[in-house]
Write a protein that holds these residues in place. Sequence first.
Motif, PDB file in Angstrom:
ATOM      1  N   ILE A 145       0.882  -1.171   0.000  1.00  0.00           N
ATOM      2  CA  ILE A 145       0.000   0.000   0.000  1.00  0.00           C
ATOM      3  C   ILE A 145       0.912   1.211   0.000  1.00  0.00           C
ATOM      4  CG2 ILE A 145      -1.783   1.262   1.243  1.00  0.00           C
ATOM      5  CD1 ILE A 145      -2.747  -1.427   2.373  1.00  0.00           C
ATOM      6  N   HIS A 146       0.930   1.896  -1.130  1.00  0.00           N
ATOM      7  CA  HIS A 146       1.853   2.993  -1.356  1.00  0.00           C
ATOM      8  C   HIS A 146       1.054   4.274  -1.561  1.00  0.00           C
ATOM      9  CE1 HIS A 146       4.603   5.124  -4.506  1.00  0.00           C
ATOM     10  NE2 HIS A 146       4.796   5.635  -3.323  1.00  0.00           N
ATOM     11  N   GLN A 184      -1.345   2.006  -5.386  1.00  0.00           N
ATOM     12  CA  GLN A 184      -0.755   3.351  -5.302  1.00  0.00           C
ATOM     13  C   GLN A 184      -1.891   4.370  -5.233  1.00  0.00           C
ATOM     14  OE1 GLN A 184       1.960   3.206  -8.822  1.00  0.00           O
ATOM     15  NE2 GLN A 184       3.571   3.337  -7.264  1.00  0.00           N
ATOM     16  N   ILE A 185      -1.856   5.219  -4.213  1.00  0.00           N
ATOM     17  CA  ILE A 185      -2.980   6.112  -3.940  1.00  0.00           C
ATOM     18  C   ILE A 185      -2.478   7.545  -3.794  1.00  0.00           C
ATOM     19  CG2 ILE A 185      -4.893   6.593  -2.342  1.00  0.00           C
ATOM     20  CD1 ILE A 185      -4.554   3.635  -1.380  1.00  0.00           C
ATOM     21  N   GLY A 186      -3.148   8.448  -4.470  1.00  0.00           N
ATOM     22  CA  GLY A 186      -2.860   9.875  -4.273  1.00  0.00           C
ATOM     23  C   GLY A 186      -2.041  10.504  -5.386  1.00  0.00           C
ATOM     24  N   LEU A 187      -1.726   9.731  -6.435  1.00  0.00           N
ATOM     25  CA  LEU A 187      -0.841  10.235  -7.488  1.00  0.00           C
ATOM     26  C   LEU A 187      -1.479  11.408  -8.227  1.00  0.00           C
ATOM     27  CD1 LEU A 187       0.216   7.451  -6.664  1.00  0.00           C
ATOM     28  CD2 LEU A 187       0.884   7.082  -9.020  1.00  0.00           C
ATOM     29  N   ASP A 195       2.747   7.418 -19.145  1.00  0.00           N
ATOM     30  CA  ASP A 195       3.437   6.242 -18.623  1.00  0.00           C
ATOM     31  C   ASP A 195       3.831   6.390 -17.159  1.00  0.00           C
ATOM     32  OD1 ASP A 195       3.229   4.861 -20.931  1.00  0.00           O
ATOM     33  OD2 ASP A 195       5.320   5.129 -21.566  1.00  0.00           O
ATOM     34  N   ASP A 196       4.018   7.608 -16.722  1.00  0.00           N
ATOM     35  CA  ASP A 196       4.431   7.791 -15.329  1.00  0.00           C
ATOM     36  C   ASP A 196       3.494   7.059 -14.371  1.00  0.00           C
ATOM     37  OD1 ASP A 196       6.089   9.510 -16.724  1.00  0.00           O
ATOM     38  OD2 ASP A 196       5.755  11.227 -15.430  1.00  0.00           O
ATOM     39  N   PHE A 197       2.213   7.050 -14.703  1.00  0.00           N
ATOM     40  CA  PHE A 197       1.260   6.354 -13.832  1.00  0.00           C
ATOM     41  C   PHE A 197       0.838   5.004 -14.413  1.00  0.00           C
ATOM     42  CE2 PHE A 197      -0.529  10.631 -12.023  1.00  0.00           C
ATOM     43  CZ  PHE A 197       0.683  10.854 -11.391  1.00  0.00           C
ATOM     44  N   ASP A 198       0.948   4.866 -15.720  1.00  0.00           N
ATOM     45  CA  ASP A 198       0.423   3.657 -16.376  1.00  0.00           C
ATOM     46  C   ASP A 198       1.385   2.485 -16.310  1.00  0.00           C
ATOM     47  OD1 ASP A 198      -1.843   5.068 -16.949  1.00  0.00           O
ATOM     48  OD2 ASP A 198      -1.360   5.427 -19.054  1.00  0.00           O
ATOM     49  N   TRP A 199       2.634   2.757 -16.059  1.00  0.00           N
ATOM     50  CA  TRP A 199       3.597   1.656 -16.002  1.00  0.00           C
ATOM     51  C   TRP A 199       3.154   0.624 -14.962  1.00  0.00           C
ATOM     52  CZ3 TRP A 199       6.613  -0.755 -12.437  1.00  0.00           C
ATOM     53  CH2 TRP A 199       7.631  -1.594 -12.927  1.00  0.00           C
ATOM     54  N   GLY A 200       2.769   1.099 -13.791  1.00  0.00           N
ATOM     55  CA  GLY A 200       2.290   0.185 -12.761  1.00  0.00           C
ATOM     56  C   GLY A 200       1.042  -0.557 -13.201  1.00  0.00           C
ATOM     57  N   ARG A 201       0.123   0.199 -13.775  1.00  0.00           N
ATOM     58  CA  ARG A 201      -1.110  -0.445 -14.253  1.00  0.00           C
ATOM     59  C   ARG A 201      -0.790  -1.570 -15.223  1.00  0.00           C
ATOM     60  NH1 ARG A 201      -3.404   5.565 -14.698  1.00  0.00           N
ATOM     61  NH2 ARG A 201      -4.631   5.627 -12.773  1.00  0.00           N
ATOM     62  N   GLN A 202       0.208  -1.317 -16.067  1.00  0.00           N
ATOM     63  CA  GLN A 202       0.560  -2.344 -17.056  1.00  0.00           C
ATOM     64  C   GLN A 202       1.124  -3.592 -16.396  1.00  0.00           C
ATOM     65  OE1 GLN A 202       3.128   0.101 -19.366  1.00  0.00           O
ATOM     66  NE2 GLN A 202       1.417   1.240 -20.260  1.00  0.00           N
ATOM     67  N   HIS A 203       1.550  -3.454 -15.169  1.00  0.00           N
ATOM     68  CA  HIS A 203       2.073  -4.609 -14.438  1.00  0.00           C
ATOM     69  C   HIS A 203       1.094  -5.136 -13.406  1.00  0.00           C
ATOM     70  CE1 HIS A 203       5.617  -2.851 -16.306  1.00  0.00           C
ATOM     71  NE2 HIS A 203       6.108  -4.079 -16.301  1.00  0.00           N
ATOM     72  N   GLY A 204      -0.144  -4.688 -13.520  1.00  0.00           N
ATOM     73  CA  GLY A 204      -1.171  -5.256 -12.656  1.00  0.00           C
ATOM     74  C   GLY A 204      -1.433  -4.461 -11.392  1.00  0.00           C
ATOM     75  N   TRP A 205      -0.744  -3.357 -11.243  1.00  0.00           N
ATOM     76  CA  TRP A 205      -0.929  -2.552 -10.044  1.00  0.00           C
ATOM     77  C   TRP A 205      -2.217  -1.734 -10.143  1.00  0.00           C
ATOM     78  CZ3 TRP A 205       4.489   0.078  -8.900  1.00  0.00           C
ATOM     79  CH2 TRP A 205       5.488  -0.921  -8.912  1.00  0.00           C
ATOM     80  N   VAL A 207      -3.745   1.823  -9.499  1.00  0.00           N
ATOM     81  CA  VAL A 207      -3.312   3.210  -9.296  1.00  0.00           C
ATOM     82  C   VAL A 207      -4.550   4.090  -9.135  1.00  0.00           C
ATOM     83  CG1 VAL A 207      -2.102   5.174 -10.312  1.00  0.00           C
ATOM     84  CG2 VAL A 207      -1.187   2.842 -10.601  1.00  0.00           C
ATOM     85  N   VAL A 208      -4.661   4.713  -7.979  1.00  0.00           N
ATOM     86  CA  VAL A 208      -5.790   5.593  -7.692  1.00  0.00           C
ATOM     87  C   VAL A 208      -5.280   7.024  -7.679  1.00  0.00           C
ATOM     88  CG1 VAL A 208      -7.659   6.119  -6.090  1.00  0.00           C
ATOM     89  CG2 VAL A 208      -6.792   3.765  -6.284  1.00  0.00           C
ATOM     90  N   GLN A 209      -5.610   7.768  -8.712  1.00  0.00           N
ATOM     91  CA  GLN A 209      -5.120   9.145  -8.780  1.00  0.00           C
ATOM     92  C   GLN A 209      -5.849  10.025  -7.765  1.00  0.00           C
ATOM     93  OE1 GLN A 209      -4.322   8.654 -13.524  1.00  0.00           O
ATOM     94  NE2 GLN A 209      -4.321  10.769 -12.772  1.00  0.00           N
TER      95      GLN A 209
END
Lengths: 316, 316, 316, 316, 316, 316
Positions: A145-146, A184-187, A195-205, A207-209
């Motif tokens: 939880i990041h 990842q929360i708060g980005l 890609d700054d935020f999508d890289w994680g998504r592409q790996h299954g993470w 990401v909650v902006q």
Amino acid sequence: MTRFNQPLGGNDMPRFGGPATMMRLPSQPTAEGLDVAFIGIPMDIGTSNRPGTRLGPRQIRDESRMLRPYNMATGAAPFEHLQVADIGDVPINTFDLKKSVDIITAFYAGVLAHGAIPLTMGGDHTLTWPILRAIRAKHGPVALIHIDAHADINDTMFGEKVAHGCPFRRAWEDDCLINDKVFQIGLRGTGYSPDDFDWGRQHGWTVVQAEDCWHMTLKPLIAGIREKIGDAPVYISYDIDSLDPAFAPGTGTVEPGGLTIWQALELLRGCAGLNIVGGDLVEVSPPYDPSGNTALIGANLLYEMLCVLPGVPQGR
Amino acid sequence: MTRFNQPLGGNDMPRFGGPATMMRLPSQPTAEGLDVAFIGIPMDIGTSNRPGTRLGPRQIRDESRMLRPYNMATGAAPFEHLQVADIGDVPINTFDLKKSVDIITAFYAGVLAHGAIPLTMGGDHTLTWPILRAIRAKHGPVALIHIDAHADINDTMFGEKVAHGCPFRRAWEDDCLINDKVFQIGLRGTGYSPDDFDWGRQHGWTVVQAEDCWHMTLKPLIAGIREKIGDAPVYISYDIDSLDPAFAPGTGTVEPGGLTIWQALELLRGCAGLNIVGGDLVEVSPPYDPSGNTALIGANLLYEMLCVLPGVPQGR
Amino acid sequence: MTRFNQPLGGNDMPRFGGPATMMRLPSQPTAEGLDVAFIGIPMDIGTSNRPGTRLGPRQIRDESRMLRPYNMATGAAPFEHLQVADIGDVPINTFDLKKSVDIITAFYAGVLAHGAIPLTMGGDHTLTWPILRAIRAKHGPVALIHIDAHADINDTMFGEKVAHGCPFRRAWEDDCLINDKVFQIGLRGTGYSPDDFDWGRQHGWTVVQAEDCWHMTLKPLIAGIREKIGDAPVYISYDIDSLDPAFAPGTGTVEPGGLTIWQALELLRGCAGLNIVGGDLVEVSPPYDPSGNTALIGANLLYEMLCVLPGVPQGR
Amino acid sequence: MTRFNQPLGGNDMPRFGGPATMMRLPSQPTAEGLDVAFIGIPMDIGTSNRPGTRLGPRQIRDESRMLRPYNMATGAAPFEHLQVADIGDVPINTFDLKKSVDIITAFYAGVLAHGAIPLTMGGDHTLTWPILRAIRAKHGPVALIHIDAHADINDTMFGEKVAHGCPFRRAWEDDCLINDKVFQIGLRGTGYSPDDFDWGRQHGWTVVQAEDCWHMTLKPLIAGIREKIGDAPVYISYDIDSLDPAFAPGTGTVEPGGLTIWQALELLRGCAGLNIVGGDLVEVSPPYDPSGNTALIGANLLYEMLCVLPGVPQGR
Amino acid sequence: MTRFNQPLGGNDMPRFGGPATMMRLPSQPTAEGLDVAFIGIPMDIGTSNRPGTRLGPRQIRDESRMLRPYNMATGAAPFEHLQVADIGDVPINTFDLKKSVDIITAFYAGVLAHGAIPLTMGGDHTLTWPILRAIRAKHGPVALIHIDAHADINDTMFGEKVAHGCPFRRAWEDDCLINDKVFQIGLRGTGYSPDDFDWGRQHGWTVVQAEDCWHMTLKPLIAGIREKIGDAPVYISYDIDSLDPAFAPGTGTVEPGGLTIWQALELLRGCAGLNIVGGDLVEVSPPYDPSGNTALIGANLLYEMLCVLPGVPQGR
Amino acid sequence: MTRFNQPLGGNDMPRFGGPATMMRLPSQPTAEGLDVAFIGIPMDIGTSNRPGTRLGPRQIRDESRMLRPYNMATGAAPFEHLQVADIGDVPINTFDLKKSVDIITAFYAGVLAHGAIPLTMGGDHTLTWPILRAIRAKHGPVALIHIDAHADINDTMFGEKVAHGCPFRRAWEDDCLINDKVFQIGLRGTGYSPDDFDWGRQHGWTVVQAEDCWHMTLKPLIAGIREKIGDAPVYISYDIDSLDPAFAPGTGTVEPGGLTIWQALELLRGCAGLNIVGGDLVEVSPPYDPSGNTALIGANLLYEMLCVLPGVPQGR
Ligand SMILES: [Mn+2]
Ligand SMILES: [Mn+2]
Ligand SMILES: [Mn+2]
Ligand SMILES: [Mn+2]
Ligand SMILES: [Mn+2]
Ligand SMILES: [Mn+2]
Ligand SMILES: [Mn+2]
Ligand SMILES: [Mn+2]
Ligand SMILES: [Mn+2]
Ligand SMILES: [Mn+2]
Ligand SMILES: [Mn+2]
Ligand SMILES: [Mn+2]
């Protein structure tokens, strides 16, 4: 009378006196015999904008002096159930960031060998990678939880692999993470590309902006996360810059439009029941915090992490 | 390898890390086994203008982190000759000044019973009276070197006998002082009448007003004092407001036209050879010291006191 | 018991309470019945670099709260001999500098009509010109003791005749000054040409650059000035930036290498015996003075001016 | 009308506006065509205590905005004789100190290839070593005037060869210095042993401790140095912490008892006539300088270096 | 033209000038002839953590200078309906907290004897108890709206009955309160046990923890309170630390997760129609408030109390 | 590779280095060839309470250094579509407000003649009137989105027509505005009468008081405004004091109870699709912003304006 360490009370010593340890707890040189170890990492050589997080551990400890043992909101009484102490700082090499990360990993291997859960006072966010390496050696890959304004998944910064914008990329490379249990929360803010935020998504993470958190309670969000994580071991990494700067001005890479302190408390309190194996609070920069309140909030958030560790009953 | 406690070195732990004790020395709960005990008195309820000295001990310790063991100017190496530790703070009662002074006297009686010399981090100047009471019980009346912008010999303030403007009147009443060996240096500013400075003179004290120190070295002054004191036991009370506010902005009762830091160092270094039985550094107020430099200077001045204690050889 | 106004004493009201008037003196709306009137001019629209002097009068008054009635150095007891009050601020027009100077002249004409000596809390240095115009109307041309880092004799700034770099040029044009009795002390720094300092010299003024004051007492300098002025009416204009910024950080046009506070006190105390008809203390900028000490020093310097006014006996 | 670059004047643009370059000079990307190049090195990863010098160049430039072209004390008018510009910052690698020193050397080799004299805004003192390497490649070994509270000749810090406490040891190893023409002025404080200051002496350097400078003019000192250096090429390295913290609070490794600003100006002005080939002003830390005055003084000291460069006539 | 005192307007005197009274209102020595009296209590010796509230009244007055007479949100125009003045500060004994509370009670007895409603600028929260004693003597027990991060119902602190954590326990013992009309809002943070908040509940008080206020308007809450209080006399005690530190950083016992300023305004504006007999705004600590905004907000909240006093029509 | 100017990237120069231009963009002396020009107006002589906005442009530029080119929330990539540069500051006459407004109008006429859209860094709000005059000369009357705590429609302040409380009254008199397309958002606080807000309403303006924005998203509000404006040219004037001081402490005329940063971002992002012809961000006062975060937020809000200019595609 209790068998566990207790914070020095305000009726025994004025709160502006006494030892400048975390929560005025006893200090000891190692984690031996502890359930939980508070650890400082006085480092800012991984920061890319304002410096100052090297002084974070000192000021967090200083401003933790108001913390009393009982959590009035949740009923948690961690010092009734856990042996906790402050084991001081990691002697990082402030002239060499790459050597410092190895020093950190070795230090945490020692802490974990004693069976203690580490709660870390940062220091810049570079430190989470070496901690996760040590965590992985003991627990295998973990859920994460990041909470942060930034994804911190750059491959490099200024050509370097070790910097406060890269720890989760490195941890991913080192198989420290269970990818479908990374949150990842708060980005928010500005970047170089989606890609700054999508890289994680592409790996299954997940990401909650920050924008998706505005004007609402985050209790449902954390409840969903709790369910998805289940009983996997989980690490919590809390970057104080996830908070809007109104709440935490004293940090180095400020992004407007962040989380509220109420959301932060909801998120951390909502972690109760998880199998937490470690946590950190990073990026407090005292020179940009003349009132001391950012460090004080950092100390409170670390206390909230303590209150949801395994073995601490919740509720009133 | 030495048998005495050593300050934690900068090559073992970055100076911005490590324990927030005085000079990053080991801490211990009592003065047992010590030659010298650093003690904090977190008190400001005796102040008459700006508050904040309650936080003095914490910030003096914090900013002492740069101090290395060897005195480059005098050649003193105190940690080669003395066992020194930080024994923490006196648990004063912050809601009752009159009770606090008795708590202080009792605490110092304990320190002195161990044979340790107390070096105190204040805290407001009220604290010198209760310390001197404890000193007198062990050593009898003492010589006094009192460096201050103020005489602090008021009979009362706002009708009260206990306040930071009264400690030396109280100490005189309690026969703590050898009157012809009392030296007040640096007095200046505004007052109610000439008596503010003449009262001491009428009792045999030597009062050196700040104006008589301007534009000159104070080595001859302290040499003369040293001669007059001879081998009597002597207590040093250093009020940081003796310094001109250019040098020590972070204090509560500021008077322009004060001593220079060069004069302060001359005075303290000139105490070498005296039979010093205790010392204090008072009136550092962190909220008025955003850079931390006033506390840093306070830490340095306490270190200089340590360097001239009996048993520490001087010279290069 | 005295017949004159007295500053509210610290034994009647804690120094951090009471009215925020100069020295906690009574306030009154006009100068009627006064020997001396403290007056604020809350203006900074004449400044060319940092702003903030508009708040000077408020902070000087606030920090004047520590001032007691008796001058321990000189024995002056001004409130035994003079009726003094704070008559508040001049309602300058903060949106129009040129109108403001006329408002100031009219205000001071009123004060002078009551026979009171004005002591002014600035405010930027523009204000001295309109005061001198009013002084001239009553007293004719006057001698001037002008202590400053700058000559303030520019013909124009940015094409304008009214600015804080021009007051003494304007006063000279208006025949406010006795040219062979004008003394400028403390000038230094960078400029556009030698004329910046030589213009005055060409008109008979005595200009003492800061470099000629370094490392020495200024008692001989002021003694010589006193002799040259004789019994001419004299105005004292004290720009706080004459002090080195070590002593007075909170000001707008900072020049390193300035006077010391000891020299400032020597200069002002050395004015005793002169026929002083007015004085000002200008250029205190509170936003650049977080400790408040620059304002505190400004308040002290104004008190020293009060102590040397005609009618106040000196000496102990 | 002049053929050289001029600082943007206060009558063309208010001093609080205009470009935030050094002295509001024109900027250009390289040193081509310049006699003198102002260069920033935004680095603090070599600091051992407080951080913040990474922001030094930005704040020095900001606070340089008051500097006018003519030196009122010395009559120097550097912009009548030299082509000067601000060529921006060296793109150091803030995550790797060792790589940064090589980047710096390469950058300065380029500057020197254009025949420009570099005047550097630091940044921590680590930077002087890589500059001296570049200087040596062009000029061979040089004389050194090093003004500092510290000797900066440690062999290592925390085991590292590159740190702000080591630059002159490294420069000595690299044969950058003419040993009998090395002068260290202002050293003081605490250390580990007498060797901290004696190492240089053992290699023929002249070390003038701060205590030997107290209460006096330093004109004779610099005159003697000037004579000993003769016409050798000389580099000036000015660590702002050489000044007592009263004069320069905003720095990282503060030592009480330092030089005065008057002495600093005497030393730099006394360098006129030397064959100066470069200079730096280091260790300004803006986060510890809320008024901005330390940066302002740093800007002034760099201007004084400019005023004594070869080709600038002195005197009025 | 109105027959009541008016705040000095910004078109008569720039807002940064004029008297430093509350809202630049006239001052008078007693409450004679007043409907409402603003009163300062410059006290911080009852605080348990950071000091500084002794300076609260001075800074609240200073920052109140922007307040204009008409409430744009509610249409209240209090100076059209009430005679209001600033009657200065209570001369507390800063060296003796227990004597100070008696001084306060006596002072307020005098104010109430004139029929004026007291609105108090604190000062630490200890002061509410002695005010309530005076209130009870005139009005009998009262309803209480207490907005705070803390319950302030400790029996003792450090063994003492008088401290800023105890006023409502003492008031309860003294029968100052109508227990079923006591409302505590905003409580949160850490404590020693659930009793910290439940003690009041056990005595019939309504305690609304901060968590129950998050993410919502508080108009319904205050409407319900208004209904329950009916026409009983009511006292409002507003501790600035009820606000989250994002909104009010300048206070001494900071607890994250607090009320918003919008909620604070809703609560106070929602008090219109109640029979308010007094109010206070406490715990503003200027040394921790470098921008002055916490004091400014305190001034605004006191103005909002003024706007809902009996006799002031609401609405647009 | 792109044909447009790009902000200097963090991988080319550390963010704490490089030029102190807006977003570290290239600077150029005029708007020639630009689609968008960032312009500073270093002015505070129109302010009525705290000063300091003269330094706004410098600090906004300094703190803009973290801004990266891509908007993570909206997908806007303005530097892919627009040629943008920083053209420096308007050389206002800081000693004469009335002359300054004419200087501004002339400057903007020049910018508009090049076809560039001006985005202005203030400076006090007086500046919007002279900009609108220039805008009108090119575009005719415009729609206005004015976000502020204040209406700024006073006829006069202190009798003057030119002041930061009057720009929209002046603009209305000069027929700069399309009255039924004027929107004022965030107004609140105290005033002299209901007219302060109703004057605009009487002229057809839409005034949305802050209270009507509490506890909610403002997306519907801005959507409605967008619809009402249609394709009329629109000017955006953003006064930083519209934000609650929790979010933007560093400003001069603070009013509690303001907008949130989330609402500010919603409002500006909601302007996408409008025919924006200019915008400003005013009233940032660095001396009241020790962390620099208010300027940083100002820089972000200006970036958000850039992201919604015509020609920048939205969306991810
Ligand atoms: Mn991070
Ligand atoms: Mn982050
Ligand atoms: Mn004292
Ligand atoms: Mn004193
Ligand atoms: Mn001047
Ligand atoms: Mn000046
Ligand atoms: Mn150095
Ligand atoms: Mn140094
Ligand atoms: Mn309370
Ligand atoms: Mn409270
Ligand atoms: Mn506005
Ligand atoms: Mn506004």
